[in-house]
Design a protein around this motif. Sequence first.
Motif, PDB file in Angstrom:
ATOM      1  N   LEU A  28       0.840  -1.213   0.000  1.00  0.00           N
ATOM      2  CA  LEU A  28       0.000   0.000   0.000  1.00  0.00           C
ATOM      3  C   LEU A  28       0.871   1.258   0.000  1.00  0.00           C
ATOM      4  CD1 LEU A  28      -2.684  -1.112   2.635  1.00  0.00           C
ATOM      5  CD2 LEU A  28      -2.958  -1.045   0.151  1.00  0.00           C
ATOM      6  N   SER A  32       0.879   3.871  -3.166  1.00  0.00           N
ATOM      7  CA  SER A  32       0.486   5.286  -2.993  1.00  0.00           C
ATOM      8  C   SER A  32       1.668   6.243  -3.179  1.00  0.00           C
ATOM      9  CB  SER A  32      -0.099   5.496  -1.599  1.00  0.00           C
ATOM     10  OG  SER A  32       0.897   5.299  -0.617  1.00  0.00           O
ATOM     11  N   THR A 107      -1.362   1.809   6.042  1.00  0.00           N
ATOM     12  CA  THR A 107      -2.536   0.935   6.160  1.00  0.00           C
ATOM     13  C   THR A 107      -3.737   1.717   6.682  1.00  0.00           C
ATOM     14  OG1 THR A 107      -1.037  -0.894   6.667  1.00  0.00           O
ATOM     15  CG2 THR A 107      -3.360  -1.235   7.159  1.00  0.00           C
ATOM     16  N   PHE A 110      -5.424   3.974   4.101  1.00  0.00           N
ATOM     17  CA  PHE A 110      -6.297   3.249   3.164  1.00  0.00           C
ATOM     18  C   PHE A 110      -7.573   2.754   3.848  1.00  0.00           C
ATOM     19  CE2 PHE A 110      -2.560   3.248   0.484  1.00  0.00           C
ATOM     20  CZ  PHE A 110      -3.072   3.220  -0.806  1.00  0.00           C
ATOM     21  N   THR A 433      -8.865  -4.392   1.977  1.00  0.00           N
ATOM     22  CA  THR A 433      -8.141  -3.131   1.745  1.00  0.00           C
ATOM     23  C   THR A 433      -7.210  -3.255   0.544  1.00  0.00           C
ATOM     24  OG1 THR A 433      -8.261  -2.633   4.099  1.00  0.00           O
ATOM     25  CG2 THR A 433      -6.623  -1.414   2.825  1.00  0.00           C
ATOM     26  N   ALA A 437      -7.655  -1.040  -2.806  1.00  0.00           N
ATOM     27  CA  ALA A 437      -6.642   0.031  -2.783  1.00  0.00           C
ATOM     28  C   ALA A 437      -6.590   0.866  -4.075  1.00  0.00           C
ATOM     29  CB  ALA A 437      -5.267  -0.558  -2.472  1.00  0.00           C
TER      30      ALA A 437
END
Length: 451
Positions: A28, A32, A107, A110, A433, A437
Motif C-alpha cells: 500500500l 500510494s 494501512t 487506506f 483493503t 486500494a
Amino acid sequence: MEQLIKTFSDYAWGLPLVILLIGGGLYLLVLSRFLPFRYIGHAIQVLRGKYDDPNDPGQISHFKALTTALSSTIGMGNIAGVAVAISMGGPGAMFWMWISAIVGMSTKFFTSSLAIMYRGKDSAGNLQGGPMYFIQEGLGKSWKPLAVMFSLVGMVGALPVVNVNQLTQAINDIVLIPNGVEVGLKTNLIVAAILVGLTSVIILGGLKRISNAASKMVPTMVLLYFALVLYILVSNYSVVPKYFVLMFTDAFSANFYKGDAFMGGALGALILLGIRRGAFSNEAGIGTAPMAHGAAKTDEPIREGLVAMLGPAIDTLIVCTLTALAILVTGVWETTSNNGVSLTASAFNHVMPVYGKYLLMVCVLIFSISSLFSYAYYGSKCLGFLIGADKKHYYNYIYILSIVLAATTPFSAMLNLIDGVFALMAIPTMLATIALAPKVIIQAKTYFKTL
C-alpha cells in the motif's frame, strides 16, 4: 484454558499473518508512492478543523473521530504492551514496533479512506463505516461472509479485557498492596464493580457521549504522560543516547530476547514480537479505527484517511518510544521481574520515589477508562451489523460482564486472547483493503488535483 488460548494466539500470529500485515502495508505504501508521508502538513490542517463543514454527512468531527480512535489505541498498548515487549525482547523490540507503525500509517490511510468511501446503511437507515461495510459495499454482496467474519471476531476483539486486567493490576500494585490491603478475589470484584458503574453511564449514552468524553480525556492524558516521561528522561539524560542506539543495534542481534524461536532463530522471534506488540499498540490493519473514522462528518474519504494515519505516528512513534526509553534508562527492565504495567510503574518509582507511581496511576486510570468507552462502540457496531441496529445495545451487557471476567483472570491469558482475535480481525480487513486500494488511489488523485 490459559495454555489453550496461548496456542491459539501463537497459531494465529504465524508467518502468513505477518506477510499480510507488513507485506500488505508495504504494498500500500509503494502503491500510494508514500502519499501519507507527503501530506502530513495537510493532515494536521484537516485535524485542526480548517475544512470542517457542519452540513457534511456523519456524526462526529475529524478531531473527535481521531480522539475516539486514539482513546482505544493510546492506552494499555503504550504502557503495558511496551513493557511486555521489552521484558521479553529487550530494547530491539521497539525498533520492530516502529517498523509496524510506519507501515501502519499507510494501512490506516487506506482503511479509513475506505470507511468513508463505502459507508453503508444499518438496519435503522443510519450511515455507518468500518471494514464490514466497506467489504460489503466495495466488494459486493458475494463477499458478505468476510464482513460477517470480521463482525463476529470484532465483538470479541472489542472486549476490554486487557485494559481492565492491567488497571486492576495497577490498583493492586500501586495503591492497595503498599498500603497494607490484602488483595484477592474480593478486592478485584470491588474494582470491577466500580468500573462497571463508570462504563455503564458513558456507553449507554451512545457515540456522541463516547466521542465527547474521549475528546476531553485523550489530549489531557497524553500531555500529563508526556510531562512525566520527559522528567524521567531528563533525570537520566546521560544514558538516553546509549539506549536509543541500543534499540537499533539490538533489533538485528536480539541479544536480550527471552522466549521461543521463530523462523529458525531469536531474530525472527524478536521481529514477530515487535510487530505483534506494534499491532496491539496502534491497531493498524486490525479494523477498529475505521469504525470510529467511518462516523466522521465528512464527504471527503481522503481527508479522513489522512487524519487517521496520524494515529500510529502519535501512538507508537511518540508515546511508545517515550515509555520504552523510561523503562530502559531507569534499568528496571534488568533489575526487576515485573511485567506489564507494573514494570512501567517501577520506572516511575525509580525516579519519583514517593509520588511517581501515583501519577502513573492517574494516567493508567484515564487511559483505561477512555479505552473502555471506544471499544464498547466498536463491539456494538459489529453486533448491529449482524443482527440489526435495534438490537446492538445488547452488546453493552456482554461488555459489562466481561469487565468482571477480566478483573479476575491472569494477564497472559487476556493478552493472548486479544492478540489472537486481533489476528483474525486483520485477515478480512487487510484482504479487502488490498483489493480496494486502486479505488483509493483514483480518489486521492482527484482530491489533490482539486485541493
